[in-house]
Design a protein around this motif. Structure first.
Motif: not given
Length: 288
Positions: A47-68
């Motif tokens: 859980y992000v208390i403050g600030g920001r960042g990026t998550l890069m992770a595999e999706s259900d199909t195995g593709e890489n997705s970026n999340h802000q």
């Protein structure tokens, strides 16, 4: 610029099955601080208390997705999912995390809509979100509490997480939906017993033939496929979080014959129970 801060603790007692914390902590990151690429053996929620960042992770199909992700949001990392997360250069994040696992976790998270393709937590209830964060902070700040107290607060954390993203119930459910729901609840309660499709249909109040059609139309799987899949999901979780023998795991999910259990497990997971346990075993490492 604030100094980088990290505190975490690993749960010392591993005998809980339904839900168990693995480790928990808090981190205030420096600009650009990254963790990964890595794989986890368990579920890991930030859980992000403050600030920001990026998550890069595999999706259900195995593709890489970026999340802000920004303060007030969170993200879930799944077992065996390749992931990397990076603090923003201008406004680096601070977060608290809990790593956890157990028999009831996977299904509960899926029902809440948290999946590999949709791993971002956005609360619908700020009150429940705050309750969830309070429980996470308790775990971080009370690492010397008893095992039962820590497990209890982990249950409260997961309950608040799930309820804070819960969608309102849809009005006017069809009668067939109620039969299917009754069948699913029966499987959840009795999968460890020697039950079959006839028993499930009887509990749902339908004859076997009609029940099979209704169930498959609602779930996309036959009752037999659902029962086996549910049992093998629970078996995989038991193999991961307990030291029960393969035979004992088989009996726990309704297979008194170890050979029949091993065949069913391999049919679902593509490998023997023993091989799956060896593959899923991994040393715990701190969040950063």
């Amino acid at each position: 610029m604030a100094n980088h801060e990290l505190e975490f603790s690993t749960f010392p007692s591993g005998q809980f099955i339904d839900l168990m914390p693995i480790q928990y902590g808090r981190e205030r990151c420096e600009p650009g601080h990254a963790f990964g690429p890595a794989r986890r053996s368990h579920y890991l929620f930030h859980y992000v208390i403050g600030g920001r960042g990026t998550l890069m992770a595999e999706s259900d199909t195995g593709e890489n997705s970026n999340h802000q992700i920004v303060g007030g949001e969170g993200f879930l990392i799944f077992p065996d999912q390749v992931n990397t997360y990076v603090a923003d250069l201008a406004d680096p994040w601070e977060y608290v995390w809990v790593e956890f696992d157990g028999l009831r976790v996977k299904e509960s998270l899926e029902l809440a809509g948290l999946t590999r393709s949709a791993p971002i937590y956005r609360a619908r209830s700020t009150e429940l979100r705050d309750q969830m964060v309070d429980q996470m902070r308790f775990l971080v700040g009370h690492r010397d509490a008893s095992a039962l107290e820590l497990v209890g607060h982990t249950f409260l954390f997961l309950d608040a997480l799930l309820r804070s993203v819960e969608l309102p119930a849809a009005p006017g459910r069809r009668q067939s939906d109620l039969h299917v729901q009754a069948a699913i609840e029966y499987v959840k309660q009795h999968y460890g017993e020697e039950i079959g499709v006839e028993d499930i249909a009887r509990h749902a109040g339908l004859n076997r033939s009609y029940f099979g059609k209704v169930f498959k139309a609602a779930t996309g799987r036959s009752p037999q496929q659902y029962l086996i899949g549910y049992r093998m999901t629970k078996a995989a979780e038991l193999l991961k979080v307990t030291t029960l023998s393969v035979a004992e795991v088989g009996r726990a999910v309704g297979y008194p014959n170890q050979l029949h259990f091993s065949r069913a497990f391999k049919g679902v997971h593509g490998m023997s129970p023993r091989a799956w346990r060896q593959m899923s075993a991994g040393a715990q490492v701190p969040n950063s």
